[in-house]
Design a protein around this motif. Sequence first.
Motif, mmCIF file in Angstrom:
data_model
loop_
_atom_site.group_PDB
_atom_site.id
_atom_site.type_symbol
_atom_site.label_atom_id
_atom_site.label_comp_id
_atom_site.label_asym_id
_atom_site.label_seq_id
_atom_site.Cartn_x
_atom_site.Cartn_y
_atom_site.Cartn_z
ATOM 1 N N LYS A 82 0.864 -1.177 0.000
ATOM 2 C CA LYS A 82 0.000 0.000 0.000
ATOM 3 C C LYS A 82 0.900 1.227 0.000
ATOM 4 O O LYS A 82 1.895 1.261 0.730
ATOM 5 C CB LYS A 82 -0.914 0.017 1.232
ATOM 6 C CG LYS A 82 -1.830 -1.187 1.369
ATOM 7 C CD LYS A 82 -2.652 -1.129 2.647
ATOM 8 C CE LYS A 82 -3.549 -2.362 2.776
ATOM 9 N NZ LYS A 82 -2.760 -3.573 3.129
ATOM 10 N N VAL A 83 0.560 2.211 -0.801
ATOM 11 C CA VAL A 83 1.317 3.455 -0.831
ATOM 12 C C VAL A 83 0.342 4.612 -0.649
ATOM 13 O O VAL A 83 -0.677 4.686 -1.330
ATOM 14 C CB VAL A 83 2.109 3.613 -2.143
ATOM 15 C CG1 VAL A 83 2.714 5.013 -2.241
ATOM 16 C CG2 VAL A 83 3.210 2.561 -2.228
ATOM 17 N N VAL A 84 0.692 5.492 0.284
ATOM 18 C CA VAL A 84 -0.140 6.659 0.566
ATOM 19 C C VAL A 84 0.519 7.899 -0.051
ATOM 20 O O VAL A 84 1.703 8.161 0.185
ATOM 21 C CB VAL A 84 -0.309 6.855 2.083
ATOM 22 C CG1 VAL A 84 -1.120 8.121 2.374
ATOM 23 C CG2 VAL A 84 -0.984 5.627 2.704
ATOM 24 N N ARG A 85 -0.240 8.621 -0.846
ATOM 25 C CA ARG A 85 0.218 9.899 -1.404
ATOM 26 C C ARG A 85 -0.724 10.991 -0.932
ATOM 27 O O ARG A 85 -1.816 10.716 -0.442
ATOM 28 C CB ARG A 85 0.257 9.837 -2.937
ATOM 29 C CG ARG A 85 1.278 8.814 -3.477
ATOM 30 C CD ARG A 85 1.242 8.724 -4.995
ATOM 31 N NE ARG A 85 2.164 7.700 -5.493
ATOM 32 C CZ ARG A 85 3.367 7.939 -5.990
ATOM 33 N NH1 ARG A 85 3.805 9.187 -6.061
ATOM 34 N NH2 ARG A 85 4.125 6.960 -6.434
ATOM 35 N N ARG A 86 -0.289 12.233 -1.078
ATOM 36 C CA ARG A 86 -1.099 13.364 -0.605
ATOM 37 C C ARG A 86 -1.534 14.233 -1.774
ATOM 38 O O ARG A 86 -0.869 14.289 -2.811
ATOM 39 C CB ARG A 86 -0.322 14.194 0.408
ATOM 40 C CG ARG A 86 0.951 14.832 -0.142
ATOM 41 C CD ARG A 86 1.678 15.629 0.931
ATOM 42 N NE ARG A 86 2.979 16.110 0.473
ATOM 43 C CZ ARG A 86 3.189 17.251 -0.154
ATOM 44 N NH1 ARG A 86 2.162 18.048 -0.414
ATOM 45 N NH2 ARG A 86 4.412 17.614 -0.516
ATOM 46 N N ALA A 87 -2.669 14.891 -1.608
ATOM 47 C CA ALA A 87 -3.181 15.765 -2.665
ATOM 48 C C ALA A 87 -3.950 16.916 -2.038
ATOM 49 O O ALA A 87 -4.474 16.810 -0.929
ATOM 50 C CB ALA A 87 -4.088 14.985 -3.611
ATOM 51 N N GLN A 129 2.790 13.542 -4.409
ATOM 52 C CA GLN A 129 3.919 13.355 -3.513
ATOM 53 C C GLN A 129 3.628 12.303 -2.444
ATOM 54 O O GLN A 129 2.520 12.229 -1.910
ATOM 55 C CB GLN A 129 4.267 14.674 -2.822
ATOM 56 C CG GLN A 129 4.761 15.752 -3.768
ATOM 57 C CD GLN A 129 6.110 15.382 -4.380
ATOM 58 O OE1 GLN A 129 7.030 14.985 -3.686
ATOM 59 N NE2 GLN A 129 6.207 15.508 -5.694
ATOM 60 N N VAL A 130 4.651 11.492 -2.145
ATOM 61 C CA VAL A 130 4.566 10.558 -1.027
ATOM 62 C C VAL A 130 5.010 11.261 0.253
ATOM 63 O O VAL A 130 4.436 11.051 1.328
ATOM 64 C CB VAL A 130 5.448 9.308 -1.279
ATOM 65 C CG1 VAL A 130 5.458 8.395 -0.071
ATOM 66 C CG2 VAL A 130 4.954 8.558 -2.512
ATOM 67 N N ALA A 166 -0.489 3.427 5.955
ATOM 68 C CA ALA A 166 -0.358 2.163 5.233
ATOM 69 C C ALA A 166 -0.304 0.984 6.203
ATOM 70 O O ALA A 166 -0.932 -0.059 5.969
ATOM 71 C CB ALA A 166 0.896 2.185 4.361
ATOM 72 N N GLN A 167 0.428 1.146 7.311
ATOM 73 C CA GLN A 167 0.537 0.069 8.289
ATOM 74 C C GLN A 167 -0.809 -0.221 8.957
ATOM 75 O O GLN A 167 -1.170 -1.370 9.184
ATOM 76 C CB GLN A 167 1.580 0.424 9.343
ATOM 77 C CG GLN A 167 2.992 0.604 8.798
ATOM 78 C CD GLN A 167 3.536 -0.645 8.139
ATOM 79 O OE1 GLN A 167 3.505 -1.724 8.728
ATOM 80 N NE2 GLN A 167 4.028 -0.520 6.923
ATOM 81 N N ALA A 168 -1.560 0.837 9.269
ATOM 82 C CA ALA A 168 -2.894 0.643 9.839
ATOM 83 C C ALA A 168 -3.785 -0.102 8.848
ATOM 84 O O ALA A 168 -4.577 -0.976 9.228
ATOM 85 C CB ALA A 168 -3.512 1.988 10.213
ATOM 86 N N GLY A 169 -3.632 0.230 7.569
ATOM 87 C CA GLY A 169 -4.388 -0.500 6.533
ATOM 88 C C GLY A 169 -4.012 -1.964 6.487
ATOM 89 O O GLY A 169 -4.876 -2.836 6.327
#
Length: 238
Positions: A82-87, A129-130, A166-169
Motif C-alpha cells: 500500500k502506498v499513501v500519497r497526498r493531494a 507526492q509521497v 499504510a501500516q494501519a491499513g
Amino acid sequence: MSHDVTPSTDSPFRSEPTARDQAPQFVLPLVVRIEKTAPPARTDALETAARAVLVMLSDERSAGDGEWAEVMRDWQDARIRKVVRRARGAEWRRAEGLPGITVTGKAAQVRVFPPVPLDGWPKDLARLQVSGTDLDDPEPPVEADAAAPVLWLNPDLDMSAGKAMAQAGHGAQLAWWELSEEERDAWRDAGFPLAVRAADPGRWGELTTSGLPLVRDAGFTEIAPGSCTVVADHPALR
C-alpha cells in the motif's frame, strides 16, 4: 511483513523472499487530502485510511465477477503493498475523477483506488507526492473503546503519517482475513468502527505475543525489515 496467527512461508507480509515475489506486483494506492489551511488530524487520517482499505475489500466490485475483482485477486496473490500519497486542490479533484472510493472520517478524507501495477501508476496519481504527510493531533486522542476493534501501533517506531496509514491499513486487512463471513458483514454494516492508537510501551510485548494478527514490515521504506508495526485487536479474534 508476516502474520503471527498463521506463520506461513507464503505470507504476503514476510520480509524474506517467497513465491509471492515471482507473481506480478501490485500496489493499493491511497490518497489523503491535505489542504494547506486545514490538514486532518493524524489519528483521524490513520483511522480513515484503515477504513478505506476495509471498504475496498468489502466492495461488491472487488468480489466475484466485479470490475475490480481480478486485480484485487492479483494484488493479494503477491506482496501486499500500500502506498499513501497526498493531494490538495486541483490534485485532489483529479484524483476524485479516477475510479475509486472516497472515505471520510471526522474531517479526514482518503480516496482508495483498485490496485495498480508497481510500475504502472495512472499519471494523475503518479505525480502526487509521497513525502509531506507529517500530520499532528492537536489534542491527544481519547482512550480507545475496548469493545471496538483497535489497531495498536508500535510505540517505539517513528513513522510518518503516510507510513503509519499504510501500516494501519495492513492491520485492518489482516483482521478482515481472520474474520468469518458473518463477522465481516457485521463489521461492515456497523460502518467499520475502529480506533488506531499507540500501544502502551509496557503492553506492546504482550500484544505481539497474544496471537492477534501482527504486521511485520517488509522494510521497503522508513523502517527496518521485520519490524513489528501493528497488532490488530478485533473483539472477535480475542
